[in-house]
Enzyme design. Structure first.
Site, PDB file in Angstrom:
ATOM      1  N   HIS A   1       0.993  -1.381  -0.103  1.00  0.00           N
ATOM      2  CA  HIS A   1       0.404  -0.312  -0.156  1.00  0.00           C
ATOM      3  C   HIS A   1       1.122   1.165   0.202  1.00  0.00           C
ATOM      4  O   HIS A   1       0.334   2.294   0.197  1.00  0.00           O
ATOM      5  CB  HIS A   1      -0.971  -0.224   1.188  1.00  0.00           C
ATOM      6  CG  HIS A   1      -2.167  -0.875   1.446  1.00  0.00           C
ATOM      7  ND1 HIS A   1      -2.637  -1.167   0.502  1.00  0.00           N
ATOM      8  CD2 HIS A   1      -1.688  -2.017   1.983  1.00  0.00           C
ATOM      9  CE1 HIS A   1      -3.203  -2.784   0.631  1.00  0.00           C
ATOM     10  NE2 HIS A   1      -2.643  -2.829   1.559  1.00  0.00           N
TER      11      HIS A   1
ATOM     12  N   HIS B   1      -0.485  -4.257   7.119  1.00  0.00           N
ATOM     13  CA  HIS B   1      -0.151  -5.226   8.533  1.00  0.00           C
ATOM     14  C   HIS B   1       0.703  -5.320   9.192  1.00  0.00           C
ATOM     15  O   HIS B   1       1.669  -6.321   8.817  1.00  0.00           O
ATOM     16  CB  HIS B   1      -0.798  -6.742   7.699  1.00  0.00           C
ATOM     17  CG  HIS B   1      -2.325  -6.803   6.989  1.00  0.00           C
ATOM     18  ND1 HIS B   1      -1.868  -7.044   6.319  1.00  0.00           N
ATOM     19  CD2 HIS B   1      -2.840  -5.347   7.058  1.00  0.00           C
ATOM     20  CE1 HIS B   1      -4.038  -7.187   5.518  1.00  0.00           C
ATOM     21  NE2 HIS B   1      -3.996  -5.853   6.022  1.00  0.00           N
TER      22      HIS B   1
END
Ligand SMILES: [Fe+2]
Length: 545
Positions: A381, A410
């Site tokens: 991301h 994450h």
């Protein structure tokens, strides 16, 4: 050191214990003999090496797990939760009655067939109050042959008003003519003001419903939070087909589906699993990309917007995607990354008004949360939300936001104080805690490592759209779309599951601890005092930029 000595008396004994016992690798500042403060920053970047012994698949709880199964009958309340309104004197109680249906032939329940009533009282006053609210159902419909449709149980939201601050309340919810719940308890937030704060705010993102999630929640419970912030990506129901078949990567496993399917019962499983925590500790949620859940007629975010109660109306917002609230002397901004955020957008105009109303003499701390981080150095991301940063960073900086909490990536990362890619003693500390334990992969690689820098044209999020990587061709980040080492704005990064605890001590000092799931409950992997400097960074009125 004077500032450090000043705050050490307020350090809980348990924190001193884990500080003394902290196993290697410790972040550098801890070895110096005290809990670091941002006043001593910016700190040299730290990357904790990957501990491969704690990896492994994050496996979803199956529908056979007793913790996700329905334990009530007929129209008895289940999935009970508490969330906050805008200040200490009001909360929302939410619950669900009646079971969901999923299949080819579903018959939505009638929400008007049941009342939405809460009986509540301060635990020591003895006087009982009654509040009524509203109810709704939602449908998740897929107009494609072979896909199953879903209709929810009846979702109830009731707002309690006139509550006393820092007070234990008991409550029962339901329809008195049909079934009321057991007695539950919650404690209201401290009075809104500069000298009272919630003891511990738990911050977690990308939670999901795996066995790692249960470890995260167990660790969170052990820290006895007064409030839980869930910074997006809730159930990961969109990693399933409507027939209940799931995968760790939807696009890898189901590349041919006519629409991105979901298995909505995962939401009910999540609500049941979370009830023991959120029926007593208020939870505040902001949307993530896993809540998009597109369905018939291009409707999105329907489950998210239906299941949770948000203080949107109370905070002047017309949307479930952004709102604000106070908890003691903290003003929280919950911002939407998956709705328009440009200067001409409703959200931006609402944010300007909301910020203009904040009195830092009353709520000294200003905390902002949204889902995708602006300052993350992981490959996953990378720079997805750059357009949002371009649109909103100046406004948040000008009002002196102290801390930003994000998820989406994450892993864990904490920044030095930063603004516009430049170390700035008045910029916010950005903290990413997208490591709640969902079934997708842990973020492990960093964009500053050889071969891990993505092509800028591939980085915008497909749903958010926009392309703002041109900001790396001029200005303070010129030529640095990816760095050749951990950027100086990144203070600490580590790929482990966990959660954080934000503990405001007074108008200037807040203790931040990040707890790894693999550690004993009271250990912290990262710890720092975030120190405000209102004299150095003026906060009365809008700061010039
Ligand atoms: Fe996400």
């Amino acid at each position: 050191m004077a500032a450090m000595r000043a705050v050490l008396p307020g350090v809980p004994l348990v924190l001193l214990c884990f500080f003394l016992l902290c196993p290697c690798p410790c972040p550098g500042p801890l070895l110096a003999g005290g809990i670091p403060t941002t006043l001593e920053g910016p700190f040299p970047p730290v990357t904790v090496p990957l501990d491969k012994s704690f990896r492994g698949n994050a496996v979803d709880l199956p529908d056979t797990d007793r913790r996700v199964q329905r334990t009530v009958s007929d129209f008895e309340p289940e999935q009970i939760s508490v969330s906050l309104s805008t200040s200490h004197d009001s909360v929302w109680i939410s619950w669900i009655t009646g079971d969901f249906q999923i299949g080819d032939n579903i018959t939505p329940l009638d929400p008007s067939s049941l009342g939405s009533v809460v009986y509540y009282r301060a635990s020591r006053s003895g006087r009982s109050h009654r509040a009524t609210g509203y109810s709704l159902i939602y449908n998740q419909l897929y107009p494609f042959e072979g896909l199953k449709n879903y209709t929810s149980g009846i979702i109830h939201h009731v707002r309690l008003k006139g509550l006393k601050p820092s007070t234990l309340y008991s409550y029962q919810c339901g329809d008195p003519s049909i079934a009321m719940s057991e007695v539950y308890y919650f404690t209201t937030m401290p009075v809104t003001g500069p000298s009272s704060y919630p003891s511990r705010v738990a911050v977690v993102g990308d939670l999901g419903l795996t066995y790692n999630t249960t470890s995260t929640v167990d660790h969170m419970l052990s820290n006895h939070p007064d409030l839980v912030l869930l910074v997006g990506d809730v159930t990961y129901a969109n990693l399933y087909l409507t027939n209940g078949t799931g995968a760790d990567c939807y696009s890898c496993s189901f590349p041919q589906t006519p629409i991105h399917e979901t298995y909505q019962p995962r939401w009910d499983y999540w609500g049941r699993y979370m009830q023991p925590l959120v029926s007593k500790v208020p939870i505040m949620v902001i949307e993530g990309n896993h809540e998009i859940e597109e369905q018939a007629e291009n409707r999105t975010f329907v489950s998210y917007s239906s299941r949770f109660a948000f203080p949107s109306k109370e905070s002047g917002s017309s949307s479930t995607f952004y709102y604000s609230f106070n908890a003691g002397g903290i003003h929280f901004l919950m911002l939407g990354a998956y709705i328009s955020y440009d200067k001409s957008s409703d959200q931006y105009r609402w944010l300007e008004k909301d910020l203009a109303k904040v009195d830092r003499e009353v709520t000294p701390w200003l905390v902002a949360t949204w889902h995708p981080p602006w300052y993350s150095t992981y490959t996953a991301h990378y720079r997805e939300a750059e357009c949002m940063r371009v649109a909103m960073e100046d406004l948040l900086y000008s009002y002196g936001v102290d801390v930003v909490f994000n998820g989406h990536v994450h892993a864990y990362e904490r920044s030095n104080r930063v603004y516009n890619y430049t170390l700035d003693p008045c910029g916010p500390v950005h903290i990413t805690v997208g490591d709640g334990g969902n079934r997708e992969k842990m973020a492990i690689t960093h964009a500053d490592e050889p071969g891990n820098c993505p092509d800028p044209s591939t980085t915008p999020d497909t749903y958010m759209g926009g392309f703002c990587a041109f900001n790396f061709t001029s200005g303070p980040a010129k030529g640095n779309f990816c760095w050749d080492r951990q950027p100086e704005y990144s203070a600490y990064r580590e790929s482990s599951f966990g959660h954080g605890i934000f503990e405001v001590m007074n108008e200037t000092h807040a203790l931040w601890t990040w707890h790894r799931n693999q550690d004993l409950y009271k250990y912290a992997g990262d710890v720092i005092y975030i120190v405000r400097q209102p004299e150095k960074c003026p906060i009365k009125g809008k700061r010039d930029i």
